[in-house]
Motif scaffolding. Structure first.
Motif, PDB file in Angstrom:
ATOM      1  N   LEU A   1      35.600  42.335  32.814  1.00 20.52           N
ATOM      2  CA  LEU A   1      34.213  42.779  32.618  1.00 20.52           C
ATOM      3  C   LEU A   1      34.029  43.436  31.251  1.00 20.52           C
ATOM      4  CD1 LEU A   1      33.387  44.140  36.189  1.00 20.52           C
ATOM      5  CD2 LEU A   1      32.277  42.221  35.041  1.00 20.52           C
ATOM      6  N   ILE A   2      35.021  44.242  30.831  1.00 20.11           N
ATOM      7  CA  ILE A   2      34.927  44.876  29.499  1.00 20.11           C
ATOM      8  C   ILE A   2      34.924  43.794  28.412  1.00 20.11           C
ATOM      9  CG2 ILE A   2      36.102  46.371  27.839  1.00 20.11           C
ATOM     10  CD1 ILE A   2      37.202  47.946  30.266  1.00 20.11           C
ATOM     11  N   ILE A   3      35.867  42.849  28.530  1.00 19.18           N
ATOM     12  CA  ILE A   3      35.920  41.747  27.557  1.00 19.18           C
ATOM     13  C   ILE A   3      34.623  40.936  27.606  1.00 19.18           C
ATOM     14  CG2 ILE A   3      37.059  39.543  27.044  1.00 19.18           C
ATOM     15  CD1 ILE A   3      39.695  40.790  27.876  1.00 19.18           C
TER      16      ILE A   3
ATOM     17  N   LEU B   1      41.566  26.449  28.452  1.00 17.04           N
ATOM     18  CA  LEU B   1      40.519  25.425  28.364  1.00 17.04           C
ATOM     19  C   LEU B   1      39.246  25.859  29.085  1.00 17.04           C
ATOM     20  CD1 LEU B   1      42.439  22.053  28.874  1.00 17.04           C
ATOM     21  CD2 LEU B   1      41.232  22.818  26.841  1.00 17.04           C
ATOM     22  N   PHE B   2      39.377  26.427  30.288  1.00 13.61           N
ATOM     23  CA  PHE B   2      38.203  26.787  31.086  1.00 13.61           C
ATOM     24  C   PHE B   2      38.093  28.288  31.349  1.00 13.61           C
ATOM     25  CE2 PHE B   2      39.407  22.422  32.224  1.00 13.61           C
ATOM     26  CZ  PHE B   2      38.235  21.772  31.891  1.00 13.61           C
ATOM     27  N   GLY B   3      38.969  29.088  30.731  1.00 18.95           N
ATOM     28  CA  GLY B   3      38.941  30.526  30.935  1.00 18.95           C
ATOM     29  C   GLY B   3      39.627  30.920  32.223  1.00 18.95           C
ATOM     30  N   SER B   4      40.122  32.158  32.264  1.00 14.91           N
ATOM     31  CA  SER B   4      40.787  32.640  33.476  1.00 14.91           C
ATOM     32  C   SER B   4      40.685  34.157  33.544  1.00 14.91           C
ATOM     33  CB  SER B   4      42.261  32.211  33.466  1.00 14.91           C
ATOM     34  OG  SER B   4      42.935  32.782  34.563  1.00 14.91           O
ATOM     35  N   ILE B   5      40.162  34.641  34.663  1.00 22.63           N
ATOM     36  CA  ILE B   5      40.023  36.093  34.831  1.00 22.63           C
ATOM     37  C   ILE B   5      41.374  36.737  35.122  1.00 22.63           C
ATOM     38  CG2 ILE B   5      39.011  37.902  36.260  1.00 22.63           C
ATOM     39  CD1 ILE B   5      36.684  36.061  36.843  1.00 22.63           C
ATOM     40  N   SER B   6      42.132  36.115  36.016  1.00 22.34           N
ATOM     41  CA  SER B   6      43.375  36.730  36.497  1.00 22.34           C
ATOM     42  C   SER B   6      44.457  36.800  35.419  1.00 22.34           C
ATOM     43  CB  SER B   6      43.907  35.960  37.712  1.00 22.34           C
ATOM     44  OG  SER B   6      44.140  34.606  37.365  1.00 22.34           O
ATOM     45  N   LEU B   7      44.356  35.961  34.374  1.00 26.09           N
ATOM     46  CA  LEU B   7      45.381  35.947  33.328  1.00 26.09           C
ATOM     47  C   LEU B   7      45.057  36.887  32.170  1.00 26.09           C
ATOM     48  CD1 LEU B   7      46.184  32.101  33.156  1.00 26.09           C
ATOM     49  CD2 LEU B   7      47.446  33.894  34.355  1.00 26.09           C
ATOM     50  N   VAL B   8      43.923  37.593  32.248  1.00 31.38           N
ATOM     51  CA  VAL B   8      43.542  38.513  31.174  1.00 31.38           C
ATOM     52  C   VAL B   8      44.477  39.722  31.187  1.00 31.38           C
ATOM     53  CG1 VAL B   8      41.743  40.065  30.349  1.00 31.38           C
ATOM     54  CG2 VAL B   8      41.129  37.808  31.207  1.00 31.38           C
ATOM     55  N   THR B   9      45.147  39.958  30.053  1.00 31.47           N
ATOM     56  CA  THR B   9      46.126  41.051  29.970  1.00 31.47           C
ATOM     57  C   THR B   9      45.570  42.230  29.168  1.00 31.47           C
ATOM     58  OG1 THR B   9      47.049  40.166  27.921  1.00 31.47           O
ATOM     59  CG2 THR B   9      47.989  39.348  29.994  1.00 31.47           C
ATOM     60  N   ASN B  10      46.338  43.321  29.171  1.00 30.63           N
ATOM     61  CA  ASN B  10      45.937  44.471  28.354  1.00 30.63           C
ATOM     62  C   ASN B  10      45.927  44.108  26.870  1.00 30.63           C
ATOM     63  OD1 ASN B  10      45.418  46.440  30.297  1.00 30.63           O
ATOM     64  ND2 ASN B  10      47.589  46.904  30.542  1.00 30.63           N
TER      65      ASN B  10
ATOM     66  N   MET C   1      35.393  44.106  43.743  1.00 28.19           N
ATOM     67  CA  MET C   1      36.074  43.500  42.598  1.00 28.19           C
ATOM     68  C   MET C   1      36.522  44.544  41.566  1.00 28.19           C
ATOM     69  SD  MET C   1      32.975  41.736  40.483  1.00 28.19           S
ATOM     70  CE  MET C   1      31.823  42.739  39.539  1.00 28.19           C
ATOM     71  N   LEU C   2      35.845  45.688  41.509  1.00 29.27           N
ATOM     72  CA  LEU C   2      36.223  46.716  40.541  1.00 29.27           C
ATOM     73  C   LEU C   2      37.511  47.434  40.934  1.00 29.27           C
ATOM     74  CD1 LEU C   2      32.739  48.218  39.611  1.00 29.27           C
ATOM     75  CD2 LEU C   2      34.143  46.618  38.313  1.00 29.27           C
ATOM     76  N   ASN C   3      38.018  47.170  42.147  1.00 27.53           N
ATOM     77  CA  ASN C   3      39.296  47.748  42.553  1.00 27.53           C
ATOM     78  C   ASN C   3      40.473  47.053  41.883  1.00 27.53           C
ATOM     79  OD1 ASN C   3      38.028  49.552  44.282  1.00 27.53           O
ATOM     80  ND2 ASN C   3      38.040  48.092  45.996  1.00 27.53           N
ATOM     81  N   TYR C   4      40.205  45.875  41.298  1.00 28.94           N
ATOM     82  CA  TYR C   4      41.267  45.108  40.641  1.00 28.94           C
ATOM     83  C   TYR C   4      41.275  45.390  39.135  1.00 28.94           C
ATOM     84  CZ  TYR C   4      41.303  42.459  45.005  1.00 28.94           C
ATOM     85  OH  TYR C   4      41.373  42.106  46.326  1.00 28.94           O
ATOM     86  N   ASP C   5      42.481  45.675  38.621  1.00 35.32           N
ATOM     87  CA  ASP C   5      42.605  45.981  37.189  1.00 35.32           C
ATOM     88  C   ASP C   5      42.176  44.800  36.314  1.00 35.32           C
ATOM     89  OD1 ASP C   5      43.506  48.470  37.748  1.00 35.32           O
ATOM     90  OD2 ASP C   5      45.644  47.994  37.542  1.00 35.32           O
TER      91      ASP C   5
END
Length: 275
Positions: free
Chosen positions: A13-15, A119-128, A3-7
């Motif tokens: 994880l930082i957030i 509403l439920f959070g999303s990992i893939s939509l987290v931007t810089n 999973m750490l290979n994905y930006d």
């Protein structure tokens, strides 16, 4: 780890680390003030802020921050108006937030179609942009808690005594309300608007099972919050679950394990004394 290979997962994880620390810290003060429903109220107001941003084509986090801060000031004002029935202030603001959000979502269904991610959070939509905002506001919140630690401690346990000691209780409460609003909006990207308040309460509830002082409760809340968020994010990535639900369930499982272990230890000690 794969999973750490994905930006986006690195950003999440930082957030997550920042969110776990500020949620559990702010949550401890709220729980001890017996005002834990503030997080739930402001999260519903944040929903109205997100919907407003989507309708106006403004970055939703900015509008959620602005409207949540206004709402937090409104809660503080209403809390003084209804001094003996402080919980009414929460009901009024929560109703306003849900009302505005539902109207905007109904009227502008096309523009607000992406609101489920909030509403439920999303990992893939987290931007810089999310990452920079969370780190900046997280640092402001943590620095504020460190600087105002003693004042917040006194006002949490005894406002009257704090006033007599010369503390500006009203100003401190207003500033703390703004910190709560910022914490809710910063956390909604990962945990989700509907579940933010759970992350502010469950790690604190677990820590209070074990803590013997305020400082130990603060430390344990941070540790339990961090474990919940990291394990929840990992679980949501590999099992394709919503991160908010996975994080809250991880918090709940930790609480249940601690309660069972604590009660089991009590029973064992009683048997040991009889023997």
């Amino acid at each position: 780890m794969t999973m750490l290979n994905y930006d986006f997962m690195q950003r999440a994880l930082i957030i997550g680390v920042v969110v776990s620390l500020i949620c559990s810290t702010i949550g401890l003060f709220l729980v001890l003030k017996r005002f834990s429903m503030v997080g739930d109220t402001l999260s519903h107001v944040a929903l109205a802020g997100v919907a407003t941003g989507m309708v106006l084509d403004i970055y939703p986090v900015y509008t959620a921050i602005a409207i949540s801060i206004v709402a937090s000031l409104g809660i503080e004002k209403l809390r003084r108006e209804y001094e003996k029935y402080a919980e009414i202030s929460l009901s009024i603001v929560l109703a306003a937030g849900i009302g505005v959000a539902s109207i905007l979502i109904n009227l502008y269904e096309g523009k607000t179609s992406g609101i489920m991610g909030y509403l439920f959070g999303s990992i893939s939509l987290v931007t810089n942009e999310d990452l920079y905002i969370v780190i900046l506001l997280g640092l402001i919140i943590i620095a504020s808690i460190v600087i105002l630690y003693r004042s917040l401690f006194y006002t949490t346990f005894d406002e009257e005594h704090a006033k007599l000691s010369g503390l500006k209780v009203k100003s401190i409460n207003i500033y703390f309300s703004i910190l709560v609003a910022l914490t809710v909006t910063v956390s909604m990207r990962i945990v989700g608007i509907l579940l933010v308040s759970s992350l502010m309460v469950l790690p604190v509830a677990t820590s209070l099972q074990l803590a013997r002082s305020f400082k130990s409760a603060l430390l344990l809340s941070n540790i339990f919050g961090l474990i919940s968020v990291i394990s929840g994010l990992i679980t949501s990535f590999y099992l394709d679950l919503s991160p908010g639900g996975a994080i809250v369930m991880a918090s709940l499982i930790i609480l249940v394990i601690v309660m069972i272990a604590k009660n089991g230890l009590k029973i064992f000690n009683k048997r040991d004394v009889k023997i």
